[in-house]
Design an enzyme around this catalytic site. Structure first.
Site, PDB file in Angstrom:
ATOM      1  N   GLN A 178       0.856  -1.196   0.000  1.00  0.00           N
ATOM      2  CA  GLN A 178       0.000   0.000   0.000  1.00  0.00           C
ATOM      3  C   GLN A 178       0.886   1.238   0.000  1.00  0.00           C
ATOM      4  O   GLN A 178       1.560   1.516   0.998  1.00  0.00           O
ATOM      5  CB  GLN A 178      -0.878  -0.026   1.264  1.00  0.00           C
ATOM      6  CG  GLN A 178      -1.774   1.165   1.439  1.00  0.00           C
ATOM      7  CD  GLN A 178      -2.245   1.282   2.881  1.00  0.00           C
ATOM      8  OE1 GLN A 178      -1.619   0.736   3.786  1.00  0.00           O
ATOM      9  NE2 GLN A 178      -3.326   1.980   3.108  1.00  0.00           N
ATOM     10  N   SER A 213       1.289   6.499   2.491  1.00  0.00           N
ATOM     11  CA  SER A 213       1.984   7.474   3.338  1.00  0.00           C
ATOM     12  C   SER A 213       3.225   8.043   2.656  1.00  0.00           C
ATOM     13  O   SER A 213       3.903   7.350   1.898  1.00  0.00           O
ATOM     14  CB  SER A 213       2.423   6.824   4.648  1.00  0.00           C
ATOM     15  OG  SER A 213       1.322   6.279   5.315  1.00  0.00           O
ATOM     16  N   SER A 271       4.870  -1.238   3.982  1.00  0.00           N
ATOM     17  CA  SER A 271       5.055  -2.617   4.452  1.00  0.00           C
ATOM     18  C   SER A 271       5.112  -3.565   3.256  1.00  0.00           C
ATOM     19  O   SER A 271       4.293  -3.468   2.332  1.00  0.00           O
ATOM     20  CB  SER A 271       3.886  -3.039   5.350  1.00  0.00           C
ATOM     21  OG  SER A 271       3.750  -2.127   6.416  1.00  0.00           O
ATOM     22  N   GLU A 277      -8.886  -1.760   5.648  1.00  0.00           N
ATOM     23  CA  GLU A 277      -7.650  -1.914   6.418  1.00  0.00           C
ATOM     24  C   GLU A 277      -7.958  -1.900   7.912  1.00  0.00           C
ATOM     25  O   GLU A 277      -7.509  -2.753   8.668  1.00  0.00           O
ATOM     26  CB  GLU A 277      -6.675  -0.776   6.082  1.00  0.00           C
ATOM     27  CG  GLU A 277      -5.408  -0.817   6.932  1.00  0.00           C
ATOM     28  CD  GLU A 277      -4.404   0.274   6.573  1.00  0.00           C
ATOM     29  OE1 GLU A 277      -4.820   1.348   6.108  1.00  0.00           O
ATOM     30  OE2 GLU A 277      -3.203   0.044   6.783  1.00  0.00           O
ATOM     31  N   GLU A 320      -5.311   8.518  17.796  1.00  0.00           N
ATOM     32  CA  GLU A 320      -5.916   9.857  17.869  1.00  0.00           C
ATOM     33  C   GLU A 320      -6.844  10.064  16.666  1.00  0.00           C
ATOM     34  O   GLU A 320      -7.956  10.593  16.798  1.00  0.00           O
ATOM     35  CB  GLU A 320      -4.822  10.955  17.871  1.00  0.00           C
ATOM     36  CG  GLU A 320      -4.004  11.045  19.146  1.00  0.00           C
ATOM     37  CD  GLU A 320      -2.942   9.947  19.252  1.00  0.00           C
ATOM     38  OE1 GLU A 320      -2.654   9.275  18.238  1.00  0.00           O
ATOM     39  OE2 GLU A 320      -2.403   9.758  20.360  1.00  0.00           O
TER      40      GLU A 320
HETATM   41  C1  FAD Z   1       4.323  -0.722  11.293  1.00  0.00           C
HETATM   42  C2  FAD Z   1       3.766   0.280  10.349  1.00  0.00           C
HETATM   43  C3  FAD Z   1       3.398  -0.115   9.082  1.00  0.00           C
HETATM   44  C4  FAD Z   1       2.904   0.817   8.167  1.00  0.00           C
HETATM   45  N1  FAD Z   1       2.596   0.381   6.914  1.00  0.00           N
HETATM   46  C5  FAD Z   1       2.177   1.284   5.991  1.00  0.00           C
HETATM   47  C6  FAD Z   1       1.927   0.860   4.647  1.00  0.00           C
HETATM   48  O1  FAD Z   1       2.081  -0.307   4.293  1.00  0.00           O
HETATM   49  N2  FAD Z   1       1.547   1.790   3.749  1.00  0.00           N
HETATM   50  C7  FAD Z   1       1.360   3.100   4.079  1.00  0.00           C
HETATM   51  O2  FAD Z   1       0.980   3.871   3.214  1.00  0.00           O
HETATM   52  N3  FAD Z   1       1.587   3.546   5.353  1.00  0.00           N
HETATM   53  C8  FAD Z   1       2.002   2.652   6.304  1.00  0.00           C
HETATM   54  N4  FAD Z   1       2.259   3.081   7.596  1.00  0.00           N
HETATM   55  C9  FAD Z   1       2.159   4.505   7.905  1.00  0.00           C
HETATM   56  C10 FAD Z   1       1.006   4.884   8.810  1.00  0.00           C
HETATM   57  O3  FAD Z   1      -0.219   4.845   8.117  1.00  0.00           O
HETATM   58  C11 FAD Z   1       1.319   6.299   9.343  1.00  0.00           C
HETATM   59  O4  FAD Z   1       2.463   6.198  10.151  1.00  0.00           O
HETATM   60  C12 FAD Z   1       0.174   6.864  10.149  1.00  0.00           C
HETATM   61  O5  FAD Z   1      -0.929   7.144   9.332  1.00  0.00           O
HETATM   62  C13 FAD Z   1       0.593   8.150  10.911  1.00  0.00           C
HETATM   63  O6  FAD Z   1       1.182   9.056  10.036  1.00  0.00           O
HETATM   64  P1  FAD Z   1       2.584   9.738  10.410  1.00  0.00           P
HETATM   65  O7  FAD Z   1       3.532   8.650  10.785  1.00  0.00           O
HETATM   66  O8  FAD Z   1       2.967  10.623   9.283  1.00  0.00           O
HETATM   67  O9  FAD Z   1       2.323  10.583  11.726  1.00  0.00           O
HETATM   68  P2  FAD Z   1       1.676  12.043  11.805  1.00  0.00           P
HETATM   69  O10 FAD Z   1       0.476  12.098  10.929  1.00  0.00           O
HETATM   70  O11 FAD Z   1       2.741  13.050  11.563  1.00  0.00           O
HETATM   71  O12 FAD Z   1       1.191  12.103  13.299  1.00  0.00           O
HETATM   72  C14 FAD Z   1       2.070  12.463  14.383  1.00  0.00           C
HETATM   73  C15 FAD Z   1       1.248  12.518  15.663  1.00  0.00           C
HETATM   74  O13 FAD Z   1       0.244  13.554  15.546  1.00  0.00           O
HETATM   75  C16 FAD Z   1      -1.039  13.014  15.821  1.00  0.00           C
HETATM   76  N5  FAD Z   1      -2.034  13.664  14.963  1.00  0.00           N
HETATM   77  C17 FAD Z   1      -1.914  13.927  13.645  1.00  0.00           C
HETATM   78  N6  FAD Z   1      -3.035  14.507  13.178  1.00  0.00           N
HETATM   79  C18 FAD Z   1      -3.898  14.601  14.223  1.00  0.00           C
HETATM   80  C19 FAD Z   1      -5.217  15.116  14.391  1.00  0.00           C
HETATM   81  N7  FAD Z   1      -5.883  15.654  13.354  1.00  0.00           N
HETATM   82  N8  FAD Z   1      -5.792  15.043  15.621  1.00  0.00           N
HETATM   83  C20 FAD Z   1      -5.115  14.497  16.665  1.00  0.00           C
HETATM   84  N9  FAD Z   1      -3.856  14.013  16.579  1.00  0.00           N
HETATM   85  C21 FAD Z   1      -3.258  14.063  15.382  1.00  0.00           C
HETATM   86  C22 FAD Z   1      -0.931  11.547  15.479  1.00  0.00           C
HETATM   87  O14 FAD Z   1      -1.912  10.786  16.170  1.00  0.00           O
HETATM   88  C23 FAD Z   1       0.490  11.226  15.948  1.00  0.00           C
HETATM   89  O15 FAD Z   1       0.503  10.966  17.330  1.00  0.00           O
HETATM   90  C24 FAD Z   1       2.756   2.171   8.544  1.00  0.00           C
HETATM   91  C25 FAD Z   1       3.112   2.573   9.835  1.00  0.00           C
HETATM   92  C26 FAD Z   1       3.617   1.648  10.732  1.00  0.00           C
HETATM   93  C27 FAD Z   1       3.997   2.113  12.101  1.00  0.00           C
END
Ligand code: FAD
Length: 398
Positions: free
Chosen positions: A115, A118, A150, A233, A367
């Site tokens: 997928q 991100s 992933s 998902e 969140e």
């Molecule tokens: C093990 C693992 C596998 C993954 N696999 C995939 C994959 O296969 N494909 C893919 O596309 N992505 C994948 N991801 C990515 C995952 O979807 C993102 O990490 C996730 O959506 C959070 O985005 P970010 O890491 O950019 O954090 P951010 O969006 O930058 O968030 C940082 C912090 O701010 C908080 N926050 C952000 N916006 C808000 C809001 N509006 N209100 C309250 N709090 C908020 C969040 O909760 C978090 O605590 C994976 C992540 C992990 C950990």
């Protein structure tokens, strides 16, 4: 046909598949292809596409027989394929011929899917993503960087969300594609996690070309197509085992039984509470599955995702508390995870504890789940959206 007749038909077909293709003896791809041909991969899909056109709730009956005979859990072998790509392809691919050509090797696990959503600057704010898709005749030219992808290192196909129009508000300028992960211009680099394993990757896409036939949904409608993927998902991540006592809690119960030397009344009490919470989650998931006998999962999937993620962490924290100093002994620091067909990805319980930390981030953070539940189920006022209505190209980016 009545649902009793449907249930009998599903059960008969499942018994026939395990009689003709004993999952303990034939190679996994051959066995899973037989399940697809019998319509048992997703029983609610149309016939010819891995289904039988019957109620989604009957999948549990098929799985009970197939897995009871020693068949693998397909979702664990091709998680993005089974959990997200299949329902998205089924709903949005341009022809039945394409659907079948993608779904059969997906179901057999010959083709692993990933997928590509991100990006370094777009996770929770997924609609803000920057990877561009520019039309060139019958093809699209893709440029950008994805992250946390992933299984990209093993994937044959990727679900790609890209920006096809920067001049309109962010949710409106997205288009959804299937990307050939072996195409020129697609480069996958592993990222090592705190478990020591490299389960996910960075993916750099430079002038990669996608035929327009591999677009899912209409141009500019990528956000709605992405919702099909994300709802499925969350539902897949939040779904606990359909058997009582199965799933993560079974790890804790097995650990308890194997270590009478470490048992205390307090730990016993905590284990009983975790078992009750697991059972409540399982029954909630069953109820939501029964309600969604047709169509896809709704925002209810976010309940399972939120509760399941936090419960997993509490269960593995309990395991560490039981083990005490032994919890710090972790020998599985290799990068071999998921490389072999059927390998157990999960490693020792110490590794599962470390991996469970990702549960409240992957597939949408807790969140964000609380925001979705607050807005869509409880009807609370919406999150602040300062960029609503602004063309994407005018939104400031860090
Ligand atoms: C093990 C693992 C596998 C993954 N696999 C995939 C994959 O296969 N494909 C893919 O596309 N992505 C994948 N991801 C990515 C995952 O979807 C993102 O990490 C996730 O959506 C959070 O985005 P970010 O890491 O950019 O954090 P951010 O969006 O930058 O968030 C940082 C912090 O701010 C908080 N926050 C952000 N916006 C808000 C809001 N509006 N209100 C309250 N709090 C908020 C969040 O909760 C978090 O605590 C994976 C992540 C992990 C950990």
């Amino acid at each position: 046909m009545s649902s009793v007749a449907d249930a009998d038909r599903v059960a008969d077909l499942a018994r026939q598949v395990v009689a003709d293709h004993d999952p303990k003896k034939v190679p996994t791809p051959e066995y899973l292809a037989a399940c697809f041909d019998a319509g048992l991969s997703w029983v609610h899909f149309p016939e010819g596409l891995g289904g039988l056109g019957v109620s989604r709730g009957l999948q549990a009956e098929a799985d009970r027989i197939l897995q009871g005979a020693g068949g693998p859990i397909p979702l664990s072998l091709n998680p993005m394929g089974y959990g997200m790509a299949a329902p998205t392809i089924r709903e949005h691919a341009q022809s039945d011929e394409l659907k079948r050509s993608w779904l059969r090797p997906l179901a057999s696990t010959e083709h692993i899917w990933c997928q590509l959503f991100s990006e370094p600057g777009a996770g929770s704010d997924l609609a803000g993503l920057a990877t561009s898709a520019v039309r060139d005749g019958d093809e699209w030219v893709i440029n950008g960087q994805k992250v946390w992808t992933s299984l990209a290192h093993r994937a044959r196909w990727g679900l790609l969300l890209a920006r096809s129009n920067p001049d309109v508000p962010k949710h409106k300028g997205l288009t959804y594609f299937v990307l050939d992960m072996h195409a020129p211009g697609v480069e996958t680099r592993p990222l090592r996690q705190m478990t020591g394993q490299a389960e996910f990757n960075e993916v750099y896409i430079t002038d990669a070309r996608i035929p327009d036939a591999h677009r899912l949904g209409e141009v500019g409608n990528g956000w709605n197509v992405a919702m099909t993927t994300l709802m499925n998902e969350r539902s897949a991540l939040g779904g606990s085992g359909s058997r009582r006592g199965a799933g993560t809690i079974s790890d804790a119960v097995a650990l308890w039984a194997s270590r009478p030397d470490l048992q205390t009344p307090v730990l016993r009490d905590r284990l009983a509470q975790l078992w009750l919470r697991s059972e409540a989650q399982r029954l909630t998931a069953e109820r939501s599955r029964a309600a969604a006998t047709v169509g896809g999962p709704g925002p209810e999937g976010s309940i399972g995702k939120l509760v399941g993620a936090e419960l997993n962490q509490h269960i593995y924290q309990w395991c560490m508390d039981l083990l005490g100093p032994e919890g710090t002994l972790y020998h599985g620091y290799g990068m071999d995870v998921g490389e072999e067909d059927g390998a157990d990805w999960r490693g020792p319980v110490q590794q599962r504890f470390l991996r469970s930390k990702a549960n409240t981030i992957e597939g949408g953070t807790s969140e964000v789940m609380r925001n979705i539940l607050g807005e869509r189920i409880l009807g609370l006022p919406g999150d602040l959206r300062a960029d609503a209505g602004m063309p994407w190209k005018e939104i400031p980016r860090g």
